[in-house]
Design a protein around this motif. Sequence first.
Motif, mmCIF file in Angstrom:
data_model
loop_
_atom_site.group_PDB
_atom_site.id
_atom_site.type_symbol
_atom_site.label_atom_id
_atom_site.label_comp_id
_atom_site.label_asym_id
_atom_site.label_seq_id
_atom_site.Cartn_x
_atom_site.Cartn_y
_atom_site.Cartn_z
ATOM 1 N N CYS A 9 0.855 -1.185 0.000
ATOM 2 C CA CYS A 9 0.000 0.000 0.000
ATOM 3 C C CYS A 9 0.892 1.237 0.000
ATOM 4 O O CYS A 9 1.728 1.402 0.894
ATOM 5 C CB CYS A 9 -0.920 0.014 1.220
ATOM 6 S SG CYS A 9 -2.078 1.406 1.193
ATOM 7 N N CYS A 11 1.528 5.166 0.450
ATOM 8 C CA CYS A 11 0.996 6.306 1.182
ATOM 9 C C CYS A 11 1.885 7.502 0.875
ATOM 10 O O CYS A 11 3.052 7.344 0.529
ATOM 11 C CB CYS A 11 1.000 6.044 2.694
ATOM 12 S SG CYS A 11 -0.127 4.736 3.207
ATOM 13 N N THR A 14 -0.626 13.696 -1.962
ATOM 14 C CA THR A 14 -1.060 13.684 -3.359
ATOM 15 C C THR A 14 -0.228 14.643 -4.211
ATOM 16 O O THR A 14 -0.253 14.533 -5.432
ATOM 17 C CB THR A 14 -2.557 14.030 -3.489
ATOM 18 O OG1 THR A 14 -2.796 15.297 -2.858
ATOM 19 C CG2 THR A 14 -3.421 12.957 -2.849
ATOM 20 N N PRO A 37 -3.326 5.655 -3.247
ATOM 21 C CA PRO A 37 -4.374 6.639 -2.995
ATOM 22 C C PRO A 37 -5.115 6.995 -4.289
ATOM 23 O O PRO A 37 -4.564 6.880 -5.381
ATOM 24 C CB PRO A 37 -3.612 7.866 -2.480
ATOM 25 C CG PRO A 37 -2.262 7.376 -2.091
ATOM 26 C CD PRO A 37 -1.994 6.169 -2.932
ATOM 27 N N ALA A 38 -6.341 7.450 -4.136
ATOM 28 C CA ALA A 38 -7.121 7.927 -5.278
ATOM 29 C C ALA A 38 -6.491 9.210 -5.810
ATOM 30 O O ALA A 38 -5.859 9.960 -5.066
ATOM 31 C CB ALA A 38 -8.558 8.195 -4.851
ATOM 32 N N LEU A 52 -12.292 9.818 1.393
ATOM 33 C CA LEU A 52 -11.123 9.223 0.737
ATOM 34 C C LEU A 52 -10.044 8.872 1.766
ATOM 35 O O LEU A 52 -9.381 7.840 1.654
ATOM 36 C CB LEU A 52 -10.560 10.172 -0.322
ATOM 37 C CG LEU A 52 -11.408 10.338 -1.576
ATOM 38 C CD1 LEU A 52 -10.847 11.466 -2.451
ATOM 39 C CD2 LEU A 52 -11.493 9.042 -2.355
ATOM 40 N N GLY A 53 -9.881 9.725 2.778
ATOM 41 C CA GLY A 53 -8.905 9.436 3.832
ATOM 42 C C GLY A 53 -9.262 8.179 4.604
ATOM 43 O O GLY A 53 -8.405 7.330 4.875
ATOM 44 N N HIS A 56 -8.657 5.158 2.426
ATOM 45 C CA HIS A 56 -7.248 4.790 2.292
ATOM 46 C C HIS A 56 -6.744 4.032 3.522
ATOM 47 O O HIS A 56 -5.930 3.118 3.392
ATOM 48 C CB HIS A 56 -6.361 5.994 1.992
ATOM 49 C CG HIS A 56 -5.027 5.590 1.469
ATOM 50 N ND1 HIS A 56 -4.873 5.002 0.236
ATOM 51 C CD2 HIS A 56 -3.805 5.612 2.027
ATOM 52 C CE1 HIS A 56 -3.602 4.695 0.052
ATOM 53 N NE2 HIS A 56 -2.936 5.059 1.129
ATOM 54 N N LYS A 59 -7.534 0.609 2.897
ATOM 55 C CA LYS A 59 -6.651 0.011 1.891
ATOM 56 C C LYS A 59 -5.389 -0.556 2.526
ATOM 57 O O LYS A 59 -4.782 -1.475 1.994
ATOM 58 C CB LYS A 59 -6.270 1.038 0.819
ATOM 59 C CG LYS A 59 -7.413 1.420 -0.097
ATOM 60 C CD LYS A 59 -6.937 2.450 -1.119
ATOM 61 C CE LYS A 59 -8.035 2.850 -2.073
ATOM 62 N NZ LYS A 59 -7.552 3.806 -3.105
ATOM 63 N N SER A 78 -2.019 13.740 7.004
ATOM 64 C CA SER A 78 -2.768 12.544 6.580
ATOM 65 C C SER A 78 -1.865 11.328 6.507
ATOM 66 O O SER A 78 -2.248 10.229 6.915
ATOM 67 C CB SER A 78 -3.417 12.776 5.212
ATOM 68 O OG SER A 78 -4.384 13.783 5.286
ATOM 69 N N THR A 79 -0.674 11.535 6.001
ATOM 70 C CA THR A 79 0.277 10.422 5.895
ATOM 71 C C THR A 79 0.703 9.942 7.282
ATOM 72 O O THR A 79 0.825 8.733 7.510
ATOM 73 C CB THR A 79 1.497 10.823 5.050
ATOM 74 O OG1 THR A 79 1.037 11.281 3.770
ATOM 75 C CG2 THR A 79 2.444 9.649 4.854
ATOM 76 N N GLU A 82 -1.929 7.694 8.448
ATOM 77 C CA GLU A 82 -1.843 6.398 7.770
ATOM 78 C C GLU A 82 -0.716 5.544 8.351
ATOM 79 O O GLU A 82 -0.882 4.335 8.550
ATOM 80 C CB GLU A 82 -1.638 6.618 6.267
ATOM 81 C CG GLU A 82 -2.845 7.244 5.607
ATOM 82 C CD GLU A 82 -2.573 7.909 4.276
ATOM 83 O OE1 GLU A 82 -3.527 8.437 3.691
ATOM 84 O OE2 GLU A 82 -1.412 7.899 3.811
#
Length: 99
Positions: A9, A11, A14, A37-38, A52-53, A56, A59, A78-79, A82
């Motif tokens: 996965c 991460c 974007t 990610p999308a 989306l967050g 993920h 995911k 965000s990362t 994750e």
Amino acid sequence: MPDRPEIVCLCGSTRFAEEMRAVNRDLTLAGAIVVAPAEPDGLVTEEQKAALGALHLRKIDPADRVLVVNPGGYVGESTRREIAHAHATGKPVSFTHPG
């Protein structure tokens, strides 16, 4: 020999979409299943961003490991969330640019 290919996965921010595409390509050509990610086109609402967050994070669950794409060592909020989720679920985490 494993029963199935490794699931990785990706991460990262974007803003590094091109770098993620390159890592995705390299891992796929090496035989891995890559979850990324999308990449929505255009503006994303706050509601969509939150959805989306959350998606993920899900995911990460089936992945064997997480690879953080972080040119220059950058890791955003965000990362970081994750990475914390990956650690909480026992997934190994590595970085394209260890800092």
